[in-house]
Design a protein around this motif. Structure first.
Motif, short mmCIF file in Angstrom:
data_model
loop_
_atom_site.label_atom_id
_atom_site.label_comp_id
_atom_site.label_asym_id
_atom_site.label_seq_id
_atom_site.Cartn_x
_atom_site.Cartn_y
_atom_site.Cartn_z
N ASP A 1 34.61 38.84 61.68
CA ASP A 1 35.49 39.99 61.77
C ASP A 1 36.85 39.70 61.15
O ASP A 1 37.28 38.55 61.11
CB ASP A 1 35.73 40.35 63.25
CG ASP A 1 34.45 40.48 64.03
OD1 ASP A 1 33.88 39.43 64.41
OD2 ASP A 1 34.03 41.61 64.27
N ALA B 1 37.49 45.10 60.18
CA ALA B 1 36.15 45.12 59.60
C ALA B 1 35.29 44.03 60.23
O ALA B 1 35.82 43.04 60.74
CB ALA B 1 36.21 44.91 58.09
N ILE C 1 31.26 41.99 59.58
CA ILE C 1 30.07 41.79 58.77
C ILE C 1 29.05 41.04 59.61
O ILE C 1 29.40 40.09 60.33
CB ILE C 1 30.40 41.06 57.46
CG1 ILE C 1 29.18 41.02 56.54
CG2 ILE C 1 30.97 39.66 57.71
CD1 ILE C 1 29.53 40.62 55.10
N THR D 1 27.86 46.05 57.42
CA THR D 1 29.30 45.99 57.57
C THR D 1 29.80 47.26 58.26
O THR D 1 29.09 48.28 58.30
CB THR D 1 30.00 45.88 56.20
OG1 THR D 1 29.63 47.01 55.39
CG2 THR D 1 29.63 44.60 55.49
N TYR E 1 33.79 49.32 59.00
CA TYR E 1 35.23 49.31 58.75
C TYR E 1 35.95 50.35 59.62
O TYR E 1 35.39 51.42 59.91
CB TYR E 1 35.52 49.66 57.28
CG TYR E 1 34.90 48.73 56.28
CD1 TYR E 1 33.62 48.95 55.80
CD2 TYR E 1 35.61 47.62 55.81
CE1 TYR E 1 33.05 48.10 54.88
CE2 TYR E 1 35.04 46.76 54.88
CZ TYR E 1 33.76 47.00 54.44
OH TYR E 1 33.19 46.15 53.52
N THR F 1 36.92 45.52 51.35
CA THR F 1 35.52 45.10 51.37
C THR F 1 35.40 43.74 52.03
O THR F 1 36.06 42.79 51.61
CB THR F 1 34.94 45.03 49.95
OG1 THR F 1 35.07 46.31 49.31
CG2 THR F 1 33.47 44.65 50.00
N ILE F 2 34.57 43.67 53.05
CA ILE F 2 34.31 42.39 53.71
C ILE F 2 33.00 41.83 53.16
O ILE F 2 32.03 42.57 52.90
CB ILE F 2 34.24 42.56 55.25
CG1 ILE F 2 34.17 41.21 55.95
CG2 ILE F 2 33.08 43.47 55.67
CD1 ILE F 2 34.32 41.29 57.47
N SER F 3 32.98 40.52 52.95
CA SER F 3 31.77 39.85 52.45
C SER F 3 31.75 38.44 53.00
O SER F 3 32.74 37.97 53.57
CB SER F 3 31.74 39.84 50.91
OG SER F 3 32.85 39.13 50.40
N THR G 1 26.53 46.26 64.42
CA THR G 1 27.68 46.23 63.53
C THR G 1 28.48 47.50 63.77
O THR G 1 28.14 48.56 63.27
CB THR G 1 27.22 46.14 62.07
OG1 THR G 1 26.22 45.13 61.94
CG2 THR G 1 28.39 45.77 61.16
#
Length: 125
Positions: free
Chosen positions: A35, A49, A51, A58, A60, A69-71, A104
């Motif tokens: 997170d 966010a 993931i 994901t 948000y 953008t979370i990755s 999620t």
């Protein structure tokens, strides 16, 4: 124990971009959803966010949808937050955190098992 260290914060003009990184060590990184939270001066820490452990899912908060953008890269034990079109109201200390909540969705600070120490993001107008 899981140790988390954030990096990548700094000063950026409105409309600019930053990429935050969070490196994990200790227990297997891919056991955890990861997170990002943030805390602006004088405000409570808020969820940004999340993931899933695999990276497949994901979620948000509305205020960052379409901009952040979370990755994650489990081979590198690292989670990222790409932040585009930054606004002054995005100014905050950004924290990464790890949890084992199923699903999620919006997270509470009380659901986090581990926290990093944070990295400061300042967006000038």
């Amino acid at each position: 124990q899981v140790q988390l260290v954030e990096s990548g914060g700094g000063l950026v003009q409105a409309g600019g971009s930053l990429r935050l990184s969070c490196a994990g060590s200790g227990r297997p990184f891919n056991n955890y959803a990861m997170d990002w939270f943030r805390q602006a001066p004088g405000k409570e820490r808020e969820f940004v966010a999340v993931i899933s452990w695999s990276g497949a899912n994901t979620y948000y908060v509305d205020s960052v949808k379409g901009r952040f953008t979370i990755s994650r890269d489990n081979a590198k034990n690292t989670v990222y937050l790409q932040m585009n079109s930054l606004k002054p109201e995005d100014t905050a200390v950004y924290y990464c955190a790890a949890d084992r909540v199923i699903g999620t969705m919006l997270r509470s600070i009380y659901e986090m098992e581990y926290w990093g120490k944070g990295t400061l993001v300042t967006v000038s107008s």
